[in-house]
Design a protein around this motif. Structure first.
Motif, PDB file in Angstrom:
ATOM      1  N   ILE A 119     -28.541  49.571  10.851  1.00  0.00           N
ATOM      2  CA  ILE A 119     -27.586  49.063   9.774  1.00  0.00           C
ATOM      3  C   ILE A 119     -28.359  49.469   8.561  1.00  0.00           C
ATOM      4  N   MET A 120     -29.597  48.944   8.385  1.00  0.00           N
ATOM      5  CA  MET A 120     -30.501  48.777   7.217  1.00  0.00           C
ATOM      6  C   MET A 120     -30.656  50.331   6.780  1.00  0.00           C
ATOM      7  N   GLU A 121     -31.133  50.991   7.640  1.00  0.00           N
ATOM      8  CA  GLU A 121     -31.320  52.643   7.294  1.00  0.00           C
ATOM      9  C   GLU A 121     -30.049  53.146   7.038  1.00  0.00           C
ATOM     10  N   GLU A 122     -28.847  53.050   7.592  1.00  0.00           N
ATOM     11  CA  GLU A 122     -27.712  53.629   7.166  1.00  0.00           C
ATOM     12  C   GLU A 122     -27.396  53.241   5.661  1.00  0.00           C
ATOM     13  N   ARG A 123     -27.610  52.309   5.331  1.00  0.00           N
ATOM     14  CA  ARG A 123     -27.129  51.598   3.800  1.00  0.00           C
ATOM     15  C   ARG A 123     -28.249  51.808   2.971  1.00  0.00           C
ATOM     16  N   THR A 124     -29.553  52.274   3.422  1.00  0.00           N
ATOM     17  CA  THR A 124     -30.863  52.430   2.763  1.00  0.00           C
ATOM     18  C   THR A 124     -30.825  50.973   2.011  1.00  0.00           C
ATOM     19  N   TRP A 125     -31.010  50.047   2.837  1.00  0.00           N
ATOM     20  CA  TRP A 125     -31.236  48.449   2.524  1.00  0.00           C
ATOM     21  C   TRP A 125     -32.726  48.298   2.853  1.00  0.00           C
ATOM     22  N   ASN A 126     -33.517  47.728   1.948  1.00  0.00           N
ATOM     23  CA  ASN A 126     -34.790  47.248   2.353  1.00  0.00           C
ATOM     24  C   ASN A 126     -34.993  45.978   2.731  1.00  0.00           C
ATOM     25  N   GLN A 127     -34.112  45.277   2.211  1.00  0.00           N
ATOM     26  CA  GLN A 127     -34.074  43.812   2.443  1.00  0.00           C
ATOM     27  C   GLN A 127     -32.500  43.336   2.622  1.00  0.00           C
ATOM     28  N   VAL A 128     -32.335  42.737   3.453  1.00  0.00           N
ATOM     29  CA  VAL A 128     -30.942  42.075   3.958  1.00  0.00           C
ATOM     30  C   VAL A 128     -31.131  40.520   4.175  1.00  0.00           C
ATOM     31  N   THR A 141     -29.956  31.426   8.472  1.00  0.00           N
ATOM     32  CA  THR A 141     -29.964  32.314   7.282  1.00  0.00           C
ATOM     33  C   THR A 141     -31.281  32.870   6.868  1.00  0.00           C
ATOM     34  N   THR A 142     -31.508  33.835   6.930  1.00  0.00           N
ATOM     35  CA  THR A 142     -32.661  34.339   6.403  1.00  0.00           C
ATOM     36  C   THR A 142     -32.849  35.597   5.621  1.00  0.00           C
ATOM     37  N   ILE A 143     -34.048  35.917   5.219  1.00  0.00           N
ATOM     38  CA  ILE A 143     -34.114  37.443   4.550  1.00  0.00           C
ATOM     39  C   ILE A 143     -34.725  38.138   5.434  1.00  0.00           C
ATOM     40  N   VAL A 144     -34.430  39.438   5.621  1.00  0.00           N
ATOM     41  CA  VAL A 144     -35.162  40.354   6.502  1.00  0.00           C
ATOM     42  C   VAL A 144     -35.600  41.630   5.820  1.00  0.00           C
ATOM     43  N   GLY A 145     -36.738  41.840   5.981  1.00  0.00           N
ATOM     44  CA  GLY A 145     -37.316  43.285   5.308  1.00  0.00           C
ATOM     45  C   GLY A 145     -38.318  42.871   4.225  1.00  0.00           C
ATOM     46  N   LEU A 146     -38.844  44.084   3.718  1.00  0.00           N
ATOM     47  CA  LEU A 146     -39.799  43.845   2.802  1.00  0.00           C
ATOM     48  C   LEU A 146     -39.251  44.321   1.465  1.00  0.00           C
ATOM     49  N   PRO A 147     -39.745  43.718   0.339  1.00  0.00           N
ATOM     50  CA  PRO A 147     -39.280  44.308  -1.108  1.00  0.00           C
ATOM     51  C   PRO A 147     -39.690  45.675  -1.269  1.00  0.00           C
ATOM     52  N   ILE A 180     -24.201  40.615   7.340  1.00  0.00           N
ATOM     53  CA  ILE A 180     -25.319  41.144   6.691  1.00  0.00           C
ATOM     54  C   ILE A 180     -24.982  41.794   5.564  1.00  0.00           C
ATOM     55  N   GLN A 181     -25.945  41.236   4.491  1.00  0.00           N
ATOM     56  CA  GLN A 181     -25.735  41.665   2.900  1.00  0.00           C
ATOM     57  C   GLN A 181     -26.923  42.099   2.410  1.00  0.00           C
ATOM     58  N   PRO A 182     -27.111  43.138   1.552  1.00  0.00           N
ATOM     59  CA  PRO A 182     -28.247  43.420   0.920  1.00  0.00           C
ATOM     60  C   PRO A 182     -28.747  42.280   0.273  1.00  0.00           C
ATOM     61  N   PHE A 183     -30.138  41.895   0.143  1.00  0.00           N
ATOM     62  CA  PHE A 183     -30.843  40.748  -0.591  1.00  0.00           C
ATOM     63  C   PHE A 183     -30.679  41.415  -1.973  1.00  0.00           C
ATOM     64  N   MET A 184     -30.211  40.271  -2.814  1.00  0.00           N
ATOM     65  CA  MET A 184     -29.918  40.695  -4.226  1.00  0.00           C
ATOM     66  C   MET A 184     -31.071  39.931  -5.255  1.00  0.00           C
ATOM     67  N   PRO A 185     -32.092  40.560  -5.778  1.00  0.00           N
ATOM     68  CA  PRO A 185     -33.136  40.020  -6.212  1.00  0.00           C
ATOM     69  C   PRO A 185     -32.687  39.201  -7.515  1.00  0.00           C
ATOM     70  N   GLU A 186     -31.543  39.574  -8.066  1.00  0.00           N
ATOM     71  CA  GLU A 186     -31.256  38.813  -9.218  1.00  0.00           C
ATOM     72  C   GLU A 186     -31.152  37.132  -9.108  1.00  0.00           C
ATOM     73  N   ILE A 187     -30.980  36.988  -7.754  1.00  0.00           N
ATOM     74  CA  ILE A 187     -30.752  35.213  -7.408  1.00  0.00           C
ATOM     75  C   ILE A 187     -31.877  34.688  -7.817  1.00  0.00           C
ATOM     76  N   LEU A 188     -33.270  35.449  -7.991  1.00  0.00           N
ATOM     77  CA  LEU A 188     -34.325  34.796  -8.332  1.00  0.00           C
ATOM     78  C   LEU A 188     -34.422  34.782  -9.745  1.00  0.00           C
ATOM     79  N   ASN A 189     -33.660  35.457 -10.552  1.00  0.00           N
ATOM     80  CA  ASN A 189     -33.984  35.696 -11.998  1.00  0.00           C
ATOM     81  C   ASN A 189     -33.030  35.014 -12.783  1.00  0.00           C
TER      82      ASN A 189
END
Length: 293
Positions: A119-128, A141-147, A180-189
Motif C-alpha cells: 500500500i505504501m509503495e503503490e502510493r509512494t508514501w514514506n510514512q503512514v 494508532t501509530t506512525i509507520v515508516g521513515l521520514p 491507513i493515511q499518509p502522515f502529514m508533517p504539518e501536524i507538527l508545525n
C-alpha cells in the motif's frame, strides 16, 4: 428538570470542562448528574447528553445498542442515528463524496489480508498512520515508516519499522476495520485545528496538541473564514443538526484544509478556552428540551 451527562464507569464523574455547562444549566434550574453507559440502562431523565464515554470504542456494538435504547425513550444528544453514523470513520468517504477534502485514506476491511508495504509503495508514501476505523484518542494508532529525509538509513531498519506496522495492522483487523493515511508533517508545525460548533453554529477554535490522550492539551486559536466555511459544509451533510460537533482540520503543504475527523460522539470541546461557550451549549440544550416538550 434533570438531565444526565453520559460518561463511563471508569471515569465515573463529569469532567472539569463539562462542569462549566453544568454551572450554566444550574442557573436555569436544571440539575445534571453523571450517567455511566456501561453500568446498565439509565433511569428515565428529561434528557441525556453524550459527553465522556471515552471507552465506547472498546465495545462499540454494546455501546451503540445502549445508545439506541436510551434514545428510544428520551431525548439523547447527539441523536442515535448520528452517533451510529459517526462511530465508524468510514463516514470520511461519505464526506469526500459530498465534496469535502479529507486526508488520503485507505480502508482495510476486518479479517481481510492487507499488505502495508505494498500500500505504501503503490502510493509512494514514506510514512503512514495506521489506526482503527472505530477508535478514540490514539487507541492502537501509530506512525509507520521513515521520514523522507531519513531514507538513506539502513534498509533493514526501515524494514523492521514497516514490519512492526504490519503486525499492528493485522492485530487491528482481527476485531475491526482499519484506516491507513499518509502522515502529514504539518501536524507538527502549524498543527491541527479543532473548530467547535454548537447547534450548527461556529463557537470557537483550538489548536490541538498532536497525538494526545483524552483530555489532551491545546491552546485557543483564531479560525479563518475558509476553515469555518469548511466546517459548515461538513455539518450540512448530516441528516440532523447536532447539538455539538468538533471539526478537526489540517492544512497540507499545498494550503488545502483537509478534514481529519468530524467528532460527534464524545469530543473534548475545550469550553475552558472560550468564556461564553458553556453558556452557548446550555442555551442550545435548553432550546432542544423546550422543543422536545
Amino acid at each position: 428538570m434533570s438531565i444526565g451527562f453520559i460518561t463511563s464507569a471508569e471515569l465515573g464523574s463529569i469532567t472539569d470542562d463539562d462542569a462549566l455547562v453544568v454551572a450554566a444549566l444550574a442557573q436555569s434550574g436544571i440539575a445534571v448528574r453523571p450517567v455511566c453507559w456501561d453500568a446498565g440502562d439509565p433511569e428515565h431523565l428529561d434528557a441525556l447528553v453524550l459527553r465522556s464515554p471515552w471507552n465506547y470504542h472498546l465495545d462499540p456494538e454494546t455501546f451503540l445498542g445502549w445508545v439506541d435504547r436510551a434514545g428510544s425513550s428520551m431525548l439523547l444528544c447527539n441523536d442515535p442515528d448520528t452517533v451510529r453514523w459517526n462511530a465508524h470513520k468510514g463516514y470520511l468517504f461519505e464526506l469526500q463524496r459530498a465534496g469535502i477534502p479529507i486526508a488520503d485514506t485507505v480502508l482495510c476491511e476486518q479479517h481481510a489480508t492487507h499488505d502495508l508495504r505494498a500500500i505504501m509503495e503503490e502510493r509512494t508514501w514514506n510514512q503512514v498512520v495506521v489506526k482503527p476505523a472505530i477508535s478514540a484518542s490514539s487507541f492502537m494508532t501509530t506512525i509507520v515508516g521513515l521520514p523522507a529525509h531519513e531514507t538513506h538509513r539502513a534498509d533493514d531498519l526501515e524494514g523492521r519499522i514497516v514490519e512492526d506496522g504490519q503486525h499492528l495492522l493485522d492485530e487491528i483487523l482481527e476485531t475491526r476495520d482499519a484506516l491507513i493515511q499518509p502522515f502529514m508533517p504539518e501536524i507538527l508545525n502549524r498543527g491541527e485545528r479543532c473548530l467547535i460548533f454548537i447547534d450548527g453554529r461556529f463557537s470557537h477554535a483550538v489548536q490541538k496538541a498532536p497525538f494526545t490522550d483524552v483530555g489532551g492539551g491545546g491552546q485557543a486559536a483564531t479560525a479563518e473564514p475558509q476553515e469555518i466555511a469548511l466546517g459548515e459544509r461538513a455539518l450540512a451533510v448530516l441528516a440532523q443538526r447536532p447539538l455539538y460537533a468538533r471539526v478537526d482540520l489540517l492544512r497540507d503543504t499545498n494550503g488545502i484544509d483537509r478534514l481529519m475527523e468530524l467528532e460527534l460522539i464524545d469530543p473534548e470541546l475545550y469550553l475552558r478556552f472560550d468564556p461564553d461557550s458553556a453558556h452557548r451549549f446550555a442555551t442550545a440544550l435548553i432550546q432542544r428540551l423546550d422543543r422536545h416538550g
